[in-house]
Design an enzyme around this catalytic site. Structure first.
Site, PDB file in Angstrom:
ATOM      1  N   ASP A 313       0.908  -1.111  -0.072  1.00 47.77           N
ATOM      2  CA  ASP A 313       0.039  -0.061  -0.204  1.00 47.77           C
ATOM      3  C   ASP A 313       0.769   1.361   0.022  1.00 47.77           C
ATOM      4  OD1 ASP A 313      -2.254   1.726   0.058  1.00 47.77           O
ATOM      5  OD2 ASP A 313      -3.218   0.600   1.752  1.00 47.77           O
ATOM      6  N   GLU A 510     -10.621   6.818   4.803  1.00 43.45           N
ATOM      7  CA  GLU A 510      -9.481   6.019   5.654  1.00 43.45           C
ATOM      8  C   GLU A 510      -9.567   6.415   7.091  1.00 43.45           C
ATOM      9  OE1 GLU A 510      -5.755   5.426   3.713  1.00 43.45           O
ATOM     10  OE2 GLU A 510      -6.632   5.988   1.741  1.00 43.45           O
TER      11      GLU A 510
HETATM   12  C1  BGC Z   1      -5.181   3.093   0.457  1.00 41.30           C
HETATM   13  C2  BGC Z   1      -5.433   2.141  -0.494  1.00 41.30           C
HETATM   14  C3  BGC Z   1      -5.252   2.861  -2.036  1.00 41.30           C
HETATM   15  C4  BGC Z   1      -3.985   3.581  -2.137  1.00 41.30           C
HETATM   16  C5  BGC Z   1      -3.648   4.228  -3.434  1.00 41.30           C
HETATM   17  C6  BGC Z   1      -3.893   3.926   0.245  1.00 41.30           C
HETATM   18  O1  BGC Z   1      -4.011   5.114   1.234  1.00 41.30           O
HETATM   19  O2  BGC Z   1      -5.082   2.424   1.776  1.00 41.30           O
HETATM   20  O3  BGC Z   1      -6.679   1.721  -0.367  1.00 41.30           O
HETATM   21  O4  BGC Z   1      -5.600   1.954  -2.933  1.00 41.30           O
HETATM   22  O5  BGC Z   1      -4.016   4.522  -1.090  1.00 41.30           O
HETATM   23  O6  BGC Z   1      -4.558   5.366  -3.539  1.00 41.30           O
HETATM   24  C1  BGC Z   2      -3.566   9.835  -1.489  1.00 40.97           C
HETATM   25  C2  BGC Z   2      -4.511   8.608  -1.419  1.00 40.97           C
HETATM   26  C3  BGC Z   2      -3.464   7.698  -0.541  1.00 40.97           C
HETATM   27  C4  BGC Z   2      -3.399   8.570   0.933  1.00 40.97           C
HETATM   28  C5  BGC Z   2      -2.462   7.631   1.707  1.00 40.97           C
HETATM   29  C6  BGC Z   2      -3.336  10.715  -0.175  1.00 40.97           C
HETATM   30  O1  BGC Z   2      -2.532  11.649  -0.434  1.00 40.97           O
HETATM   31  O2  BGC Z   2      -4.057  10.763  -2.405  1.00 40.97           O
HETATM   32  O3  BGC Z   2      -4.542   8.060  -2.718  1.00 40.97           O
HETATM   33  O4  BGC Z   2      -4.756   6.821  -0.035  1.00 40.97           O
HETATM   34  O5  BGC Z   2      -2.640   9.528   0.617  1.00 40.97           O
HETATM   35  O6  BGC Z   2      -2.350   8.467   3.083  1.00 40.97           O
END
Ligand code: BGC
Ligand code: BGC
Length: 620
Positions: A313, A510
């Site tokens: 991830d 998230e």
């Molecule tokens: C998330 C994932 C996601 C990735 C890419 C991460 O923060 O946990 O679900 O696919 O970012 O955007």
């Molecule tokens: C991104 C997301 C990612 C996240 C992780 C964001 O800045 O746009 O895709 O999941 O950071 O913490």
């Protein structure tokens, strides 16, 4: 320890099948061997021609915004590029800008010494949700309530078509998490609390995304996530932005329990031929999963026979150990094949190359990782020299089309769960009602779409992406505009015959959505109170990514519908309110009475929720 109690109980599904299969079963039986390894003979000669640095380049995924003019794609022979939530092309967020940007990077990747095209990945988690004008479907928690795998497959097919229209190859979906605690901000990403529900709808989504054959230009590479135990983290096991939270926390279960609750959907995902799996941020009994060889290699690759590629991830590798070299070494040795290193991609390449040269990461592990990446690329047709790898702009014609929106509308209808209908106030007769619509969710596409919509966190307002608000849908259904009045706060409702309050959660994604308290917002309560004070029966439409604690609201509302995060097609709500379709949605998660009951899941001892898993009323 409610979770433990739950696991000691053998649950029986309505069909009479045991909910959980026993651990002594042969897990391998369900894996179709050869789906990806059949390309090995084709890709081995290519692998043999690659330098160590080129191999490590293939193992690396960078983020669009960090790539500058894009020349690093060729210089480093990168394997992949992603756009995370809200990471748009500089030229804008429309279909043309996306397509041009992706095409440009594919072109660049073909200029590297070996010319291996990149895989471009995005989070098309409820439609092509970064791109303006895409149709946005309900988030998974709502799709779970449809109990309709054929519909989920159809949605995934449409998503594939809209993503392929921009030339993108890969979506980080479906999320096959099994959320067990509604305080978790990612609850809505999962299909529901039952592993078998997640398994069957996850597999349906994979079939829809990947199609019959991955080399079909309309097929989109899927990614089951987040492996493993993301939905089982203990509340308070991780601090996030100064608050105690649950996202990216610790899943404290023994291996048997971890398998029975959280591994089940991956069996079906692998059996459905999923090409990629994303490893989760969470820990398992104190250690970050990204660095656990037992889970990544022994169980997933060796025991279950997963032949595709395993991606870490977003910046997750750095969480494995404070020392970056140790973190990289441990993650790659554990079984990570591709590293999502949005900004430190070049540093990652330098370090991993050095680790291999120093004998700390075996050459054989690198070869295995690259073999897996090339297999997937071969399956996608990316290694076919005869094939034009650039986006097919003919697909622009159906992007966000009325036909696609019609399927989303059906999904909204089928995902709505009728929780209360006192005196059979619903359905309403559009010819005989004078409606006052109220609430901050009534006229807000952003709120009805939730997180992962245009922005990572989603956003209130129209800003987003077109579509039909619930208010607009109600007006269209009633026809006579004079019979539908509106106020955000519920004032001025006198004279109407029924009030409809559209209330609930504002968008989040998230850990930002982790909550210790899931009570209805007091301001939302007041909206309902104002409608009641005007003497109206009140229908509450709740927009939320999870069950909220209803408290007095359940008594105040005459009818209550859980509408989840329905997406752009508000007409699906009107269809149910006016009886053009009957409500068929069934809860995909248990609805607690109060916070003290959370976590609560079907099968717990002393299970006494407000609404049980599977609850949902029909019209009489
Ligand atoms: C998330 C994932 C996601 C990735 C890419 C991460 O923060 O946990 O679900 O696919 O970012 O955007
Ligand atoms: C991104 C997301 C990612 C996240 C992780 C964001 O800045 O746009 O895709 O999941 O950071 O913490």
């Amino acid at each position: 320890m409610q979770r433990r109690k739950f696991l000691q109980t053998t649950l029986i599904l309505s069909a009479g099948l045991p909910l959980f299969t026993s651990c002594s079963q042969d897990w391998r039986k369900r894996t179709p061997p050869g789906r990806f390894s059949k390309y090995d003979d084709q890709v081995r000669p290519l692998l043999a021609r690659m330098t160590l640095r080129e191999k490590v380049g293939q193992m690396t995924q960078a983020e669009l915004g960090q790539l500058g003019d894009g020349s690093a794609v060729a210089r480093l022979a990168l394997g992949s590029v992603l756009s995370g939530g809200g990471a748009d092309p500089e030229a804008g967020n429309g279909l043309a800008a996306w397509t041009d940007t992706v095409a440009g990077l594919i072109d660049k990747s073909q200029e590297s010494r070996l010319g291996i095209p990149i895989l471009y990945g995005v989070d098309a988690v409820h439609g092509h949700s970064n791109v303006l004008g895409a149709v946005i479907f309900p988030h998974n928690i709502g799709l779970g309530c449809t109990r309709n795998p054929a519909l989920v497959e159809r949605i995934a097919r449409i998503t594939a078509e809209e993503v392929r229209a921009t030339g993108i190859h890969w979506t980080f979906a479906p999320c096959v998490t099994v959320p067990r605690d509604e305080r978790w901000g990612r609850t809505y990403e999962g299909f529901g609390e039952d592993p078998q529900l997640s398994a069957s709808l996850g597999a349906a989504a994979i079939r829809g995304l990947q199609g019959e054959d991955l080399s079909d230009p309309l097929s989109l590479l899927a990614c089951a996530k987040h492996y493993l135990g993301d939905g089982g983290t203990t509340y308070g096991s991780r601090a996030f932005r100064g608050r105690f939270g649950i996202d990216q926390g610790d899943t404290r279960l023994d291996e048997d329990e971890l398998r029975r609750v959280h591994l089940a959907p991956y069996l079906d995902a692998i059996a459905a031929g999923v090409g990629t799996i994303m490893v989760s941020y969470n820990s398992w009994n104190g250690a970050k999963v990204t660095g656990i060889r037992r889970l990544l290699t022994e169980i997933l690759k060796e025991e279950l026979g997963f032949e595709g590629l395993l991606i870490s991830d977003y910046n997750a590798i750095s969480q494995v150990d404070p020392d970056r070299d140790t973190a990289i070494m441990q993650s790659i040795n554990a079984g990570i094949d591709m590293a999502m290193e949005p900004d430190r991609f070049e540093d990652f390449i330098d370090r991993l190359t050095a680790l291999v040269e120093a004998g700390k990461v075996p050459q054989a592990r690198i070869d295995d990782a690259v073999l897996r990446i090339l297999r997937v690329k071969a399956a996608m047709g990316l290694l076919d020299p005869e094939r034009n790898q650039l986006p097919d702009r003919n697909l622009h014609q159906t992007f966000g089309s009325a036909a696609h929106r019609e399927v989303a509308r059906q999904a909204v209808r089928e995902s709505l769960v009728l929780l209360k209908n006192a005196g059979n106030i619903l359905p309403l007769n559009p010819a005989r009602v004078k409606i006052h619509v109220a609430g901050r969710g009534a006229d807000d596409i952003g709120m009805q779409c939730g997180g992962w919509t245009v922005e990572w966190q989603g956003k209130m307002g129209e800003v987003t992406t077109g579509g039909t608000t619930i208010l607009a849908a109600l007006r269209a259904a009633v026809g006579d505009a004079a019979n539908v009045s509106y106020s955000a706060d519920g004032s001025g409702a006198q004279g109407a015959s029924v009030g409809i309050a559209v209330i609930g959660e504002i968008p989040y994604a998230e850990g930002v959505g982790d909550r210790a308290d899931l009570a209805i917002d007091p301001a939302d309560h007041e909206v309902v109170a104002r409608l009641k004070a005007a003497g109206l029966p009140v229908v509450v439409i709740l927009l939320s990514g999870r069950p909220l604690i209803l408290g007095d609201l359940l008594d105040e509302a005459d009818a209550l519908i859980a509408a989840w995060l329905p997406g752009t097609e508000g007409q699906g709500v009107a269809d149910i309110l006016f009886g053009h379709a009957k409500p068929t949605g069934k809860l995909s998660c248990t609805w607690p009475r109060g916070m003290a009951q959370i976590p609560i899941n079907a099968g717990d001892a002393d299970y006494d929720p407000l609404f049980t898993y599977g609850f949902g009323l029909d019209y009489v």
